[in-house]
Scaffold this motif. Sequence first.
Motif, short mmCIF file in Angstrom:
data_model
loop_
_atom_site.label_atom_id
_atom_site.label_comp_id
_atom_site.label_asym_id
_atom_site.label_seq_id
_atom_site.Cartn_x
_atom_site.Cartn_y
_atom_site.Cartn_z
N MET A 142 5.16 13.34 -2.74
CA MET A 142 5.54 12.82 -3.85
C MET A 142 7.14 11.76 -4.15
O MET A 142 6.61 10.89 -4.96
N LEU A 143 7.41 11.49 -2.59
CA LEU A 143 8.66 10.68 -3.45
C LEU A 143 7.68 9.41 -2.64
O LEU A 143 8.10 8.10 -3.48
N VAL A 144 6.98 9.22 -1.62
CA VAL A 144 5.90 8.39 -1.32
C VAL A 144 5.15 7.56 -2.61
O VAL A 144 5.52 6.55 -3.29
N PHE A 145 4.69 8.69 -3.12
CA PHE A 145 3.78 8.03 -4.30
C PHE A 145 4.82 7.70 -5.76
O PHE A 145 4.52 6.72 -6.71
N THR A 146 5.38 8.69 -5.58
CA THR A 146 6.44 7.69 -7.26
C THR A 146 7.20 6.80 -7.18
O THR A 146 7.16 6.44 -7.52
N LEU A 147 8.05 6.86 -5.92
CA LEU A 147 8.51 5.31 -5.54
C LEU A 147 7.92 4.48 -5.85
O LEU A 147 7.80 3.02 -6.09
N ALA A 148 6.57 4.24 -5.15
CA ALA A 148 5.57 3.50 -5.03
C ALA A 148 4.96 3.10 -6.39
O ALA A 148 5.22 2.25 -6.97
N LEU A 149 4.72 4.34 -7.08
CA LEU A 149 4.68 3.63 -8.77
C LEU A 149 5.94 2.93 -9.60
O LEU A 149 5.23 2.34 -10.05
N VAL A 150 6.99 3.21 -8.81
CA VAL A 150 8.24 2.91 -9.34
C VAL A 150 8.13 1.52 -10.03
O VAL A 150 8.45 0.16 -10.12
N MET A 151 8.27 0.79 -8.21
CA MET A 151 7.74 -0.23 -7.55
C MET A 151 6.98 -1.35 -7.66
O MET A 151 7.31 -2.24 -8.60
N ILE A 152 6.14 -0.32 -8.21
CA ILE A 152 5.01 -1.44 -9.07
C ILE A 152 4.35 -1.50 -10.78
O ILE A 152 5.06 -2.54 -10.96
N VAL A 153 5.17 -0.39 -11.13
CA VAL A 153 5.55 -0.85 -12.41
C VAL A 153 6.70 -1.54 -12.80
O VAL A 153 6.74 -2.67 -13.26
N GLN A 154 7.57 -1.61 -12.13
CA GLN A 154 8.53 -2.92 -11.84
C GLN A 154 8.27 -3.83 -11.77
O GLN A 154 8.91 -5.07 -12.23
N TYR A 155 7.01 -4.07 -11.40
CA TYR A 155 6.88 -5.84 -10.95
C TYR A 155 6.00 -6.04 -11.83
O TYR A 155 6.35 -7.48 -11.97
N PHE A 156 5.50 -5.17 -12.79
CA PHE A 156 4.78 -5.82 -14.19
C PHE A 156 6.17 -5.52 -15.67
O PHE A 156 5.28 -6.20 -16.00
N VAL A 157 6.97 -4.96 -15.67
CA VAL A 157 7.95 -4.89 -16.24
C VAL A 157 9.02 -5.73 -15.54
O VAL A 157 10.52 -4.84 -15.40
N PRO A 158 8.97 -7.10 -15.76
CA PRO A 158 10.16 -7.54 -15.35
C PRO A 158 11.98 -8.04 -16.31
O PRO A 158 12.05 -8.82 -16.48
N ASN A 159 12.03 -6.45 -16.73
CA ASN A 159 13.35 -6.93 -17.51
C ASN A 159 14.48 -6.45 -17.02
O ASN A 159 14.68 -6.29 -15.36
N ASP A 160 15.90 -6.77 -16.98
CA ASP A 160 16.93 -6.49 -16.31
C ASP A 160 17.28 -5.22 -15.84
O ASP A 160 17.58 -4.79 -14.85
N PHE A 161 16.77 -4.09 -16.86
CA PHE A 161 16.91 -2.76 -16.27
C PHE A 161 16.28 -2.21 -15.12
O PHE A 161 16.53 -2.15 -13.57
N SER A 162 14.66 -3.06 -15.32
CA SER A 162 14.06 -2.71 -13.85
C SER A 162 13.96 -4.28 -12.77
O SER A 162 13.77 -3.59 -11.32
N LEU A 163 14.68 -5.00 -12.64
CA LEU A 163 15.42 -6.42 -11.67
C LEU A 163 16.35 -5.69 -11.25
O LEU A 163 16.72 -5.55 -10.16
N ASP A 164 17.43 -4.77 -11.71
CA ASP A 164 18.85 -4.38 -11.18
C ASP A 164 17.86 -3.15 -10.55
O ASP A 164 18.71 -2.56 -9.25
N THR A 165 16.77 -2.01 -10.41
CA THR A 165 16.67 -1.22 -10.12
C THR A 165 15.66 -1.90 -8.55
O THR A 165 16.31 -1.38 -7.91
N ASN A 166 15.32 -2.40 -8.67
CA ASN A 166 14.67 -3.36 -8.45
C ASN A 166 15.48 -3.44 -6.39
O ASN A 166 15.64 -2.98 -5.27
N GLU A 167 16.42 -4.53 -6.98
CA GLU A 167 17.78 -4.99 -6.78
C GLU A 167 18.17 -4.01 -5.74
O GLU A 167 18.88 -3.80 -4.44
N PHE A 168 19.05 -2.50 -6.32
CA PHE A 168 19.05 -1.38 -5.94
C PHE A 168 19.04 -0.64 -4.81
O PHE A 168 18.50 -0.08 -3.98
N LEU A 169 17.60 -0.81 -4.93
CA LEU A 169 16.09 0.00 -4.14
C LEU A 169 16.08 -1.20 -2.72
O LEU A 169 15.93 -0.64 -1.66
#
Lengths: 264, 213
Positions: free
Chosen positions: B8-35
């Motif tokens: 579940m962790l693999v699926f959820t985090l992979a999905l989060v990172m894929i969505v993050q790539y296509f939604v490059p707002n401040d919050f998603s960029l910070d999340t990307n950097e943090f992860l």
Amino acid sequence: MPMGTFLWTTLGAFLTLCIFSFLYRDNPLYKFAEHLMVGVSAGYFVILLWHNGLVPNLFSFLSDGHFYFLWLDAKSWWYIFPAVLGVMMWTRFSRKWAWISRWPIAIYIGIGTGITIPLVMRTSINLQLYASIRKAIDWGNFFGSGYLDSTAGYSQALIFVGVIAALFYFFFSKEHTGLFNGVAKFGIGILMIGFGASFGYTVMGRISLFVQRIQAIGNWTATSWHATSSYLIIWILIIGIFVVLSIYEFIQYMNRRGAAQSGS
Amino acid sequence: MKRQVPLMLVFTLALVMIVQYFVPNDFSLDTNEFLLKWIIIIGIFAMALGIWSLIRVSYEKIRRRVPGWQYPIATLLGLAAMIVFGFDYGRHFYTQEGLENYMFIHLFQYIIIPIQATMFSLLAFYIASAAYRAFRARSVLATVLLLAALIVMLRFNPYLGTFGVYLEKTTSWLLNVPNLAAKRAIIIGLGLGAVATALKVMLGIERAYLGRD
């Protein structure tokens, strides 16, 4: 040259000769240099990852500038999580608790996979296809500047056709017959030229490294502490290595002979 | 718990990172950097496993006096030396002074660089013997391979005179046109393979990373 530098360069020259002794065969000098390299490289990466990885990415968020954790910055307490996950990796040492290490591995793989899919789609597929198609037909500059011009239209067209043909070769869901086979054969031709060119390039790179190592030994003899002494030392090194290899071979020979005699 | 949570962790985090790539707002960029920092940190902690394994294997070889047990002593001494000097004799754990330590720099310059460069240069000899076996012109394709390699290898030959200029141009063309086409096809193939494998991992079809129970 200062004495310290002379000793360091002598060590470098000695280790270079130790590695070159492998050209004869595997021997104790080569094994020594190889094992030393493993330890020193591992230590180097430990320090590099500590100072350039762990300190700026973890400790700097968790501590007040000292190694020990005096207090946690209110904004940075989140960084406890990756630290705990990292420590969870160490449960692999225990058979009973090893399953816990799957969690950090899963997080690592999940994040890595999520990054890989869009990134590889873009860089390895979309951009490569775009670069191949973009100038595929360039009639204005078709002949370029003449003899084998890489930027000419015909070269760009060949790149496009070559990419498609090579992809045909890698497509195994359809039997390679007829026109498909012809295109695939052209593709393998392109691949062979590419492999040949890459191979030649790699060989020349290795030869350059070899020349550089010989030059390093040459420079060492020419500019070290005292030119005459260093020539003497390089001969002592070479003769010393020769003597060590001879003794090693002699011991091996005696061992083999002893084993043969005890066997018979 | 042991298998389902990681999947579940693999699926959820992979999905989060894929969505993050296509939604490059401040919050998603910070999340990307943090992860991204998370995977750096976890990776470094994992490296400790490798170092521990190296120490244990070397120590066991010495303890059991297996043939060649003397060599791991060099490994352990090299490792210990780099760690001691890298932390500047334990004086600087938190700052980068260790990287500027005299012994640390010199051990890198006069042990790692010469050995690494010489090991790679040794390949010049082995690659030459491999080339002899591989490059015998037994078919048209082998001949093509041989010719391409020969042209690239001969290009810097100073004895070729004017011919060398043509050779240089031909080499440049070979590297920039057919070689580029071949490399691109391979990169595209690898990319498709990587995406397919990543999807298999994300969807839980490929589970080799979980190991056995």
